[in-house]
Structure formats: structure tokens, C-alpha cells
Design a protein around this motif. Structure first.
Motif, mmCIF file in Angstrom:
data_model
loop_
_atom_site.group_PDB
_atom_site.id
_atom_site.type_symbol
_atom_site.label_atom_id
_atom_site.label_comp_id
_atom_site.label_asym_id
_atom_site.label_seq_id
_atom_site.Cartn_x
_atom_site.Cartn_y
_atom_site.Cartn_z
ATOM 1 N N PRO A 1 -29.422 -14.342 35.699
ATOM 2 C CA PRO A 1 -29.659 -15.505 36.559
ATOM 3 C C PRO A 1 -28.464 -15.752 37.476
ATOM 4 C CG PRO A 1 -29.014 -16.222 34.373
ATOM 5 C CD PRO A 1 -29.092 -14.720 34.322
ATOM 6 N N VAL A 2 -28.741 -16.095 38.724
ATOM 7 C CA VAL A 2 -27.674 -16.420 39.682
ATOM 8 C C VAL A 2 -28.081 -17.645 40.479
ATOM 9 C CG1 VAL A 2 -26.796 -14.048 39.907
ATOM 10 C CG2 VAL A 2 -28.654 -14.831 41.388
ATOM 11 N N GLU A 3 -27.067 -18.378 40.981
ATOM 12 C CA GLU A 3 -27.329 -19.543 41.809
ATOM 13 C C GLU A 3 -27.620 -19.100 43.242
ATOM 14 O OE1 GLU A 3 -24.587 -19.085 40.002
ATOM 15 O OE2 GLU A 3 -25.224 -20.300 38.270
ATOM 16 N N ALA B 1 -25.703 -14.649 51.264
ATOM 17 C CA ALA B 1 -26.103 -15.366 50.046
ATOM 18 C C ALA B 1 -27.401 -14.764 49.501
ATOM 19 C CB ALA B 1 -26.296 -16.849 50.342
ATOM 20 N N VAL B 2 -27.504 -14.686 48.175
ATOM 21 C CA VAL B 2 -28.686 -14.066 47.566
ATOM 22 C C VAL B 2 -29.962 -14.836 47.894
ATOM 23 C CG1 VAL B 2 -27.473 -12.912 45.673
ATOM 24 C CG2 VAL B 2 -28.173 -15.302 45.430
ATOM 25 N N SER B 3 -29.849 -16.106 48.198
ATOM 26 C CA SER B 3 -31.039 -16.901 48.502
ATOM 27 C C SER B 3 -31.770 -16.402 49.743
ATOM 28 C CB SER B 3 -30.657 -18.377 48.695
ATOM 29 O OG SER B 3 -29.725 -18.518 49.752
ATOM 30 N N THR B 4 -31.040 -15.763 50.671
ATOM 31 C CA THR B 4 -31.663 -15.260 51.891
ATOM 32 C C THR B 4 -32.450 -13.974 51.650
ATOM 33 O OG1 THR B 4 -29.697 -13.967 52.498
ATOM 34 C CG2 THR B 4 -29.806 -16.259 53.270
ATOM 35 N N LEU B 5 -32.299 -13.394 50.473
ATOM 36 C CA LEU B 5 -32.963 -12.133 50.151
ATOM 37 C C LEU B 5 -34.037 -12.311 49.086
ATOM 38 C CD1 LEU B 5 -29.724 -9.955 49.831
ATOM 39 C CD2 LEU B 5 -31.105 -10.345 51.891
ATOM 40 N N ALA B 6 -34.322 -13.559 48.719
ATOM 41 C CA ALA B 6 -35.207 -13.823 47.588
ATOM 42 C C ALA B 6 -36.627 -14.175 48.014
ATOM 43 C CB ALA B 6 -34.630 -14.952 46.734
#
Length: 396
Positions: free
Chosen positions: A278-280, A330-335
Motif C-alpha cells: 500500500p502507498v499514499e 506521484a503514483v496517484s497520476t498513474l492509478a
């Protein structure tokens, strides 16, 4: 059909053809190839009618077209027999399709016992034999040498041919399924029955390719050899080749489908799942990948402040980011945000697993325990790879 029920619309389904109705709730489609064979039957049978009823003139083709439609109505009755038996055994039927050489009932599941398999296969030819008998008895009610007499005689003979042909003991014919059931009963192994019936089917294909033109040419089918032209010979050979190709391909497809069902239990969501961490959402991609590498994980799952998973970082999106940019992304842009269909129970296996993935197409799925705890990420690439590997192994 009840009067309160809406009449079926003649619509088209991709790959299905024209929807003609839904008897017993099962859609019946007419494939575009049917119109080709209907034209062929109209032409050939029209020439036969001219020999018996020359006074009809061009109207013989209207009579011949009526015969083509009536013949395929008989084929539909044959397929409805299979459908009703399948529904009686609680086997879902996707559709019935009338096509170039007859029809096919697409039954989505295999029967559970060889006895049911035998009955399911036999009812089709049995109905065709009964129809042939009905048309034969009807001949006594009409005058010979008349339009009704010619039509009834043609329908009797055609249904008899359909019944006899389908009783030949090779897949994909009904007789092949009956042979499969017998071998299954003797050996206790459905796969052994499929293998035997499929190879007999391939032998039948070769027999049709060689035998039909030979029998026609030599007059062993009762036809006159004096009027056979070069065009007739080529036509017979072409039709025999098409029919042989259909039987050969159908036998091979039956074998592949049986091997698929045999290996389906080997597909397990738990064993195919990649370990995930899990990552933020704000975590840089480079830092997330470092953590995953340290933990021996191969996937990233976004979680909110309470630890609830909200999205899966797509593998393809990670690969598209150059190394030098990963600290700034940021990982959120790839999710991809999670939907209910993207949550897969860890205990799913075989057909239920494939049904779940087919119902909710995605590249990655979150695999969860019964408690809702994250187990990992399932990639469709891994499922496809495992499936190909399983299919490549010899059958037991």
C-alpha cells in the motif's frame, strides 16, 4: 407467445446475424451465410421441380424458396430439441444460430453425466426422424406429382438425410457426442470420450472429402451418371470440401474446448496474484518502487488515510515513465480508481474466475481476502500466460 408480450424485433447482433425470435427465452439468429445456402437450395431444388412439374415455369423457384424456408424450419425444430433438453438439465443456452450447413445450439456448460450427454445429443436426430415420418405419412393425403406432393417428399428426404448425417459417430455431429458419452461411460473420463469422437470426426471429414464426389461420380447414390457434367463434378467436389472443412474444424474446436475445460481448475486467483504494497497517493513513483523492491512486491495499491484501498497503479503506466522523471511523478497520476468489479475474491478459481474477469474488463484487479484485507494485485497478463501454459500441457 402471450398476447401481452412484445413481438421480437429483427435486430442484428455482432457475429450472430439477424434475431428472429426467442422461443423458450433463447434467441434464434439467422447468419448471413443462410441467405447464400437458401439461394443455392432454391436454384438446385428448382431444377428438380422442373423435371416433375415442367408446367410451373418460373414459379418453380417460388416453390423451391418455400422449400428452403421449410427445410430450415425443420432444422430449427432439430436445434430446439437440443435446447429444450439442455434447459431440462439446467444447462444455459446462449443462442441458436441457423447458418450455412444447418444450425447450432450454443450450450454454455457441459453435461454432468454421460447419460445426459447421450440424451442431449440424441434428441436432435430423433426429432428429425420424427419429422421425416410425419412428412412421409402426409404424402398419403396429397396427390402425387403435385406441388404439395413434391414439397412433402423433399422435406421427408431432407429431414431423413439430416437425421442420418447427424448420427454419424464423429464430432462435432450429434453422433459424435453420443460416441463421446459412450466412451466417457466406459472409461469414466470425459476427455477420453472427446479425444475418441474428435478423431473419428476428422476421419469422417476425410471420408466426406474423398467419398462424396466418388459416390456421385460412380452413381452409387442412385443418381444417373449419364447427365453428369464437368460443372457438376466441380460443384460436388467443392461442396464436399466445404463440408469436410466444417467437420474437421468442428472436431478440432471440440477437442480444444474440452482441453480448456479440463485445465480451467488450474487457474487460481490466489496463486496468480502479485504481492502488492500500500502507498499514499502523493508518494513519488521512485520511492514507491523502492519500497516495493525492498518488500519483494510487484504491484502498488493506493490507500486513503485510513488504509482503505482506492486505486491500483497501472503497470503499463509505470513502464511509460522514464527513469529520470520517476522522482517527480506521484503514483496517484498513474492509478486507476477501483470499482466493485475490480475486487476479486482470493478464492476464485476456474470458470468463476474467468466469468468475473470477463464481466468486468480491466488490466489489473485487487485481490482481497474474505475479511476485505488486501492480498495482492491480479494482472490479466498473468492470467493469459497461465492459461496458455496450462493448455500447452498434455491432457491427463
Amino acid at each position: 407467445m402471450n398476447q401481452d408480450e412484445p413481438k421480437p424485433q429483427r435486430t442484428k447482433e455482432p457475429g450472430g446475424g439477424i434475431l428472429m425470435g426467442r422461443p423458450f427465452g433463447v434467441p434464434v439468429y439467422v447468419a448471413p451465410s443462410w441467405f447464400l445456402v437458401a439461394a443455392l437450395i432454391t436454384w438446385v431444388f428448382g431444377d428438380q421441380i422442373e423435371r416433375v412439374l415442367p408446367e410451373l415455369g418460373a414459379a418453380r423457384y417460388l416453390v423451391s424458396l418455400f422449400f428452403a424456408v421449410a427445410f430450415y424450419a425443420s432444422v430449427l425444430v432439430h436445434e430446439l430439441a437440443h435446447t429444450l433438453a439442455a434447459l431440462r438439465f439446467r444447462l444455459p443456452v446462449r443462442r441458436i444460430q441457423l447458418q450455412f450447413f444447418g444450425g447450432v445450439s450454443e450450450i454454455e456448460k457441459e453435461t454432468e453425466t454421460p447419460g445426459r450427454e447421450f440424451v442431449l445429443a440424441f434428441v436432435g436426430p430423433l426429432l428429425s426422424l420424427l419429422l421425416a415420418g410425419v412428412f412421409y405419412l402426409s404424402l398419403y393425403a396429397v396427390e402425387p406429382g403435385t406441388v404439395p406432393g413434391v414439397l412433402l417428399a423433399g422435406l421427408m428426404i431432407s429431414n431423413l438425410i439430416v437425421a442420418i448425417f447427424n448420427l454419424l459417430p464423429g464430432l462435432p455431429l450429434d453422433g459424435g457426442r453420443m460416441l463421446r458419452a459412450v466412451v466417457w461411460k466406459i472409461t469414466g473420463k470425459p476427455m477420453s470420450g472427446t479425444v475418441a469422437a474428435a478423431w473419428v470426426g476428422r476421419a469422417l471429414a476425410v471420408g466426406v472429402l474423398v467419398g462424396v464426389p466418388l459416390l456421385t461420380r460412380t452413381g452409387l447414390l442412385g443418381n444417373s451418371t449419364e447427365d453428369i457434367s464437368g460443372l457438376d463434378t466441380v460443384t460436388d467436389a467443392l461442396l464436399a470440401a466445404i463440408l469436410a472443412a466444417i467437420i474437421w474444424t468442428g472436431a478440432g474446436n471440440s477437442l480444444r474446448m474440452a482441453r480448456l475445460r479440463e485445465h480451467l481448475p488450474e487457474l487460481r486467483a490466489r496463486s496468480l496474484t502479485r504481492r502488492a504494497i500500500p502507498v499514499e497517493p502523493a508518494t513519488p513513483l521512485s520511492e514507491a518502487l523502492r519500497r516495493a523492491n525492498d518488500a519483494g512486491a510487484r504491484a502498488l495499491v493506493l490507500v486513503d488515510a485510513t488504509g482503505v484501498p482506492t486505486a491500483i497503479v497501472r503497470e503499463a503506466a509505470i513502464a511509460a515513465v522514464p527513469q529520470h522523471r520517476r522522482p517527480w511523478v506521484a503514483v496517484s497520476t498513474l492509478a486507476q480508481d477501483l470499482t466493485d468489479g475490480m475486487r476479486v475474491p482470493a478464492e476464485l478459481t476456474g470458470q468463476p474466475l474467468l466469468d468475473h474477469l470477463r464481466a468486468c474488463p480491466a488490466t489489473e484487479y485487487l485481490v482481497v481476502e474474505e475479511t476485505g484485507e488486501i492480498y495482492g494485485v491480479l494482472s490479466t497478463t498473468d492470467v493469459e500466460r497461465a492459461f496458455v501454459k496450462a493448455m500447452a500441457r498434455p491432457s491427463s
